[in-house]
Design a protein around this motif. Structure first.
Motif, PDB file in Angstrom:
ATOM      1  N   GLY A   1      44.449   4.299 -50.381  1.00 51.34           N
ATOM      2  CA  GLY A   1      42.710   3.702 -50.186  1.00 51.34           C
ATOM      3  C   GLY A   1      41.791   4.832 -50.474  1.00 51.34           C
TER       4      GLY A   1
ATOM      5  N   ASP B   1      49.541 -11.143 -59.502  1.00 52.59           N
ATOM      6  CA  ASP B   1      49.770 -11.622 -57.793  1.00 52.59           C
ATOM      7  C   ASP B   1      49.442 -12.936 -57.110  1.00 52.59           C
TER       8      ASP B   1
ATOM      9  N   SER C   1      37.165   1.041 -52.433  1.00 53.14           N
ATOM     10  CA  SER C   1      37.809   0.630 -51.661  1.00 53.14           C
ATOM     11  C   SER C   1      38.417  -0.198 -50.348  1.00 53.14           C
ATOM     12  N   THR C   2      38.436  -1.038 -50.372  1.00 56.83           N
ATOM     13  CA  THR C   2      38.792  -2.230 -48.629  1.00 56.83           C
ATOM     14  C   THR C   2      39.976  -1.775 -48.436  1.00 56.83           C
TER      15      THR C   2
ATOM     16  N   HIS D   1      46.678  -5.359 -51.962  1.00 54.71           N
ATOM     17  CA  HIS D   1      45.429  -6.670 -51.582  1.00 54.71           C
ATOM     18  C   HIS D   1      45.977  -7.790 -51.698  1.00 54.71           C
TER      19      HIS D   1
ATOM     20  N   LEU E   1      42.640   1.484 -59.543  1.00 54.31           N
ATOM     21  CA  LEU E   1      42.442   0.748 -60.956  1.00 54.31           C
ATOM     22  C   LEU E   1      41.676   1.963 -61.813  1.00 54.31           C
TER      23      LEU E   1
ATOM     24  N   GLY F   1      40.923   4.905 -53.617  1.00 54.05           N
ATOM     25  CA  GLY F   1      39.520   4.002 -54.525  1.00 54.05           C
ATOM     26  C   GLY F   1      40.215   4.133 -56.148  1.00 54.05           C
ATOM     27  N   MET F   2      41.526   5.308 -56.430  1.00 50.81           N
ATOM     28  CA  MET F   2      41.548   5.498 -57.769  1.00 50.81           C
ATOM     29  C   MET F   2      42.406   5.363 -58.473  1.00 50.81           C
TER      30      MET F   2
ATOM     31  N   ASN G   1      49.053  -1.659 -55.733  1.00 52.28           N
ATOM     32  CA  ASN G   1      47.907  -3.082 -55.314  1.00 52.28           C
ATOM     33  C   ASN G   1      47.996  -3.903 -54.504  1.00 52.28           C
TER      34      ASN G   1
HETATM   35  N1  LIG Z   1      45.998  -7.241 -56.292  1.00 54.83           N
HETATM   36  C1  LIG Z   1      44.828  -6.920 -56.185  1.00 54.83           C
HETATM   37  N2  LIG Z   1      44.990  -8.439 -55.245  1.00 54.83           N
HETATM   38  C2  LIG Z   1      43.100  -7.984 -54.496  1.00 54.83           C
HETATM   39  N3  LIG Z   1      42.660  -6.910 -54.272  1.00 54.83           N
HETATM   40  C3  LIG Z   1      42.575  -6.250 -55.087  1.00 54.83           C
HETATM   41  C4  LIG Z   1      43.831  -5.991 -55.843  1.00 54.83           C
HETATM   42  N4  LIG Z   1      43.856  -4.619 -56.331  1.00 54.83           N
HETATM   43  C5  LIG Z   1      42.404  -4.000 -56.354  1.00 54.83           C
HETATM   44  N5  LIG Z   1      42.229  -4.952 -55.837  1.00 54.83           N
HETATM   45  C6  LIG Z   1      40.638  -4.792 -54.754  1.00 54.83           C
HETATM   46  O1  LIG Z   1      40.347  -3.533 -55.310  1.00 54.83           O
HETATM   47  C7  LIG Z   1      40.531  -2.597 -54.956  1.00 54.83           C
HETATM   48  C8  LIG Z   1      40.419  -1.312 -55.836  1.00 54.83           C
HETATM   49  O2  LIG Z   1      41.352  -1.074 -55.936  1.00 54.83           O
HETATM   50  P1  LIG Z   1      41.828   0.700 -56.387  1.00 54.83           P
HETATM   51  O3  LIG Z   1      43.812   0.302 -56.905  1.00 54.83           O
HETATM   52  O4  LIG Z   1      41.636   1.516 -57.147  1.00 54.83           O
HETATM   53  O5  LIG Z   1      41.514   1.392 -54.870  1.00 54.83           O
HETATM   54  P2  LIG Z   1      42.760   0.973 -53.670  1.00 54.83           P
HETATM   55  O6  LIG Z   1      43.770   0.648 -53.763  1.00 54.83           O
HETATM   56  O7  LIG Z   1      41.314   0.783 -52.088  1.00 54.83           O
HETATM   57  O8  LIG Z   1      42.683   2.746 -52.887  1.00 54.83           O
HETATM   58  P3  LIG Z   1      44.313   3.499 -53.634  1.00 54.83           P
HETATM   59  O9  LIG Z   1      44.503   2.876 -54.966  1.00 54.83           O
HETATM   60  O10 LIG Z   1      43.642   4.877 -54.201  1.00 54.83           O
HETATM   61  O11 LIG Z   1      45.238   3.615 -52.737  1.00 54.83           O
HETATM   62  C9  LIG Z   1      41.245  -2.731 -53.636  1.00 54.83           C
HETATM   63  O12 LIG Z   1      40.604  -1.473 -52.512  1.00 54.83           O
HETATM   64  C10 LIG Z   1      40.876  -3.811 -53.316  1.00 54.83           C
HETATM   65  O13 LIG Z   1      39.697  -4.513 -52.732  1.00 54.83           O
END
Ligand SMILES: Nc1ncnc2c1ncn2[C@@H]1O[C@H](COP(=O)(O)OP(=O)(O)OP(=O)(O)O)[C@@H](O)[C@H]1O
Ligand SMILES: [Mg+2]
Length: 139
Positions: free
Chosen positions: A106, A77, A94-95, A56, A111, A108-109, A52
């Motif tokens: 992506g 971070d 997920s973004t 992100h 967190l 969205g799993m 993440n």
């Molecule tokens: N450290 C971060 N900084 C900014 N945004 C974050 C961070 N961690 C998570 N996010 C936001 O939370 C959303 C959900 O995170 P999550 O880990 O659940 O899914 P993902 O990273 O999009 O996909 P996946 O982990 O399944 O590959 C992300 O798409 C992002 O928008």
């Protein structure tokens, strides 16, 4: 009570080194003779949190603190932060960009998986200044 601390850097957008911090955590816990089942849970959380930050977040830090009764994993971070934390915690939200999705991320799993594998988890974030995820595992 004494505790042991270890810190590992995480570099934003560095997909070559992505995953190295969580591998180091795993190796370290193994050396400390921590229960393999617990190591696996911590490794999952470490990897999801590290990815993440890479995808992100901004440059970040993974801190591991081991004491006799618990292990604390804190991933922080200096990235853009999360605008809506409850929404980010929802399974499937997920973004991630198309580029991230092509690499298999992506779903969205991340967190939700961290929340499932940690005994306690808290997410703190301020838009524009970063994110801190703290997870506690009872030994
Ligand atoms: N450290 C971060 N900084 C900014 N945004 C974050 C961070 N961690 C998570 N996010 C936001 O939370 C959303 C959900 O995170 P999550 O880990 O659940 O899914 P993902 O990273 O999009 O996909 P996946 O982990 O399944 O590959 C992300 O798409 C992002 O928008
Ligand atoms: Mg993720």
């Amino acid at each position: 009570m004494s505790s042991l601390q270890k810190k590992f850097n995480i570099r934003s957008r560095d997909f070559i080194r992505a995953g190295e911090a969580s591998i180091s955590v795993q190796q370290f816990l193994k050396q400390m003779h921590i229960d393999p089942v617990l190591i696996r849970r911590i490794a999952i959380c470490g990897y999801e949190g590290e990815m993440n930050v890479v995808m992100h977040g901004g440059d970040g830090l993974l801190c591991l603190e081991i004491s006799t009764d618990k292990i604390i994993l804190e991933i922080s971070d200096k990235g853009p932060g999360i605008a809506d934390i409850p929404k980010a915690m929802v399974k499937g939200f997920s973004t991630a960009s198309d580029e991230h999705r092509e690499m298999g991320f992506g779903a969205g799993m991340g967190l939700p998986n961290m929340d499932k594998n940690a005994d306690e988890m808290s997410v703190e974030s301020k838009e524009g200044s970063g994110t801190r995820v703290r997870m506690v595992f009872f030994v």
